[in-house]
Design an enzyme around this catalytic site. Sequence first.
Site, PDB file in Angstrom:
ATOM      1  N   ASN A  11       0.859  -1.191   0.000  1.00  0.00           N
ATOM      2  CA  ASN A  11       0.000   0.000   0.000  1.00  0.00           C
ATOM      3  C   ASN A  11       0.894   1.238   0.000  1.00  0.00           C
ATOM      4  OD1 ASN A  11      -1.861   2.014   0.477  1.00  0.00           O
ATOM      5  ND2 ASN A  11      -2.265   1.422   2.607  1.00  0.00           N
ATOM      6  N   LYS A  13       0.043   4.244  -0.265  1.00  0.00           N
ATOM      7  CA  LYS A  13      -0.638   5.405   0.327  1.00  0.00           C
ATOM      8  C   LYS A  13      -0.465   6.638  -0.581  1.00  0.00           C
ATOM      9  CE  LYS A  13       0.324   3.366   4.784  1.00  0.00           C
ATOM     10  NZ  LYS A  13       0.140   3.478   6.202  1.00  0.00           N
ATOM     11  N   HIS A  99      -9.419   0.835   5.059  1.00  0.00           N
ATOM     12  CA  HIS A  99      -8.096   1.021   5.652  1.00  0.00           C
ATOM     13  C   HIS A  99      -8.209   1.948   6.868  1.00  0.00           C
ATOM     14  CE1 HIS A  99      -3.972   2.345   6.225  1.00  0.00           C
ATOM     15  NE2 HIS A  99      -3.626   1.196   5.675  1.00  0.00           N
ATOM     16  N   GLU A 101      -6.601   4.397   7.845  1.00  0.00           N
ATOM     17  CA  GLU A 101      -6.497   5.840   7.588  1.00  0.00           C
ATOM     18  C   GLU A 101      -7.808   6.379   7.010  1.00  0.00           C
ATOM     19  OE1 GLU A 101      -2.836   5.312   5.501  1.00  0.00           O
ATOM     20  OE2 GLU A 101      -1.926   4.827   7.430  1.00  0.00           O
ATOM     21  N   GLU A 171      -5.088  -5.164  10.979  1.00  0.00           N
ATOM     22  CA  GLU A 171      -4.081  -4.122  11.104  1.00  0.00           C
ATOM     23  C   GLU A 171      -4.351  -3.301  12.365  1.00  0.00           C
ATOM     24  OE1 GLU A 171      -2.306  -3.029   7.107  1.00  0.00           O
ATOM     25  OE2 GLU A 171      -4.241  -2.062   7.119  1.00  0.00           O
ATOM     26  N   GLY A 177       2.480   2.311  10.676  1.00  0.00           N
ATOM     27  CA  GLY A 177       3.378   3.432  10.453  1.00  0.00           C
ATOM     28  C   GLY A 177       4.069   3.923  11.713  1.00  0.00           C
ATOM     29  N   SER A 217       3.621  -2.007  10.409  1.00  0.00           N
ATOM     30  CA  SER A 217       5.080  -1.866  10.517  1.00  0.00           C
ATOM     31  C   SER A 217       5.836  -3.156  10.216  1.00  0.00           C
ATOM     32  CB  SER A 217       5.458  -1.334  11.907  1.00  0.00           C
ATOM     33  OG  SER A 217       4.928  -0.035  12.090  1.00  0.00           O
TER      34      SER A 217
HETATM   35  C1  PEP Z   1      -0.728  -0.127   5.953  1.00  0.00           C
HETATM   36  O1  PEP Z   1      -0.756   0.958   5.417  1.00  0.00           O
HETATM   37  O2  PEP Z   1      -1.651  -0.928   5.751  1.00  0.00           O
HETATM   38  C2  PEP Z   1       0.385  -0.451   6.835  1.00  0.00           C
HETATM   39  C3  PEP Z   1       0.369  -1.611   7.452  1.00  0.00           C
HETATM   40  O3  PEP Z   1       1.377   0.494   6.960  1.00  0.00           O
HETATM   41  P1  PEP Z   1       2.814   0.283   7.660  1.00  0.00           P
HETATM   42  O4  PEP Z   1       3.397  -0.996   7.095  1.00  0.00           O
HETATM   43  O5  PEP Z   1       3.604   1.489   7.266  1.00  0.00           O
HETATM   44  O6  PEP Z   1       2.601   0.174   9.122  1.00  0.00           O
END
Ligand code: PEP
Length: 262
Positions: A11, A13, A99, A101, A171, A177, A217
């Site tokens: 992703n 983003k 997601h 976000e 998640e 992040g 992460s």
């Molecule tokens: C994500 O955007 O779904 C995600 C898991 O981001 P990150 O790996 O940066 O934590």
Amino acid sequence: MSDRKPFLGGNWKMNTNRTTGSDLARGVTDGLISVDGVEPALFPPFPYLLTVRAILRDRGSSIRLGAQDVYFQPDGAFTGEVSVAMLRDCGTQVVLVGHSERRHVLGEKDELINRKLRTVLESGLDAVLCVGETLDERTAGHQDIITARQVKTGLADIPASYLERLVIAYEPVWAIGTGKTATPQDAQDAHAQIRQLIERSYGKDSAQRLRIVYGGSLKPDIAPDIFAQPDVDGGLVGGASLNAADFVALAKAAAAAGRAKR
Ligand code: PEP
């Protein structure tokens, strides 16, 4: 034992531009040329879907093309939104829905997420439904309730036949992040809980076939222990997907974990 093929989504983003996104897509495609046993997908920003599609096509890559979001209406006066037909037109095969976000920065609620998910699956495209608790919810001991609510509401009125085209991404919001990752056991517990919920609503077969992936992460050094968990079927990656070598290493780790479970 598991027949589920690991999925690994990148992703991007709201990152990259046409040049850096193209370089990234080429790097990932070339790095994954001889890697099998994993289903990789890239989720570039909308404006670069066609650019990435062309790169994947030129290289004969089986990497799937994904979109980060969609709107549920087919067309009309919805400024700034993108329909599923538009995504199909650009060669999109899979769409992220819900997601964190979108939920927590842009205010999307479970009901809207459910409408989006139904729209994607009804259109014949694949979907990744993202769920996961915030830090406050976890600290209060509510993570199971929150995940269960997001899964149940997200999947309202979705028939079992659509589950073959669905991946659920667990998640935890506090891990996205932030550089913090769930422990392998915490990830396993959450994934097992989601699989049980699916079993209760859709039966054992559907639950056993459904892929549930971890996001938060993920990095190449810690991912193998998470991917090795019995109910973890790969990952959804943000930050590390912006580096081709890291994403390729994660894809290889997911493939190796999948082979070990067969
Ligand atoms: C994500 O955007 O779904 C995600 C898991 O981001 P990150 O790996 O940066 O934590």
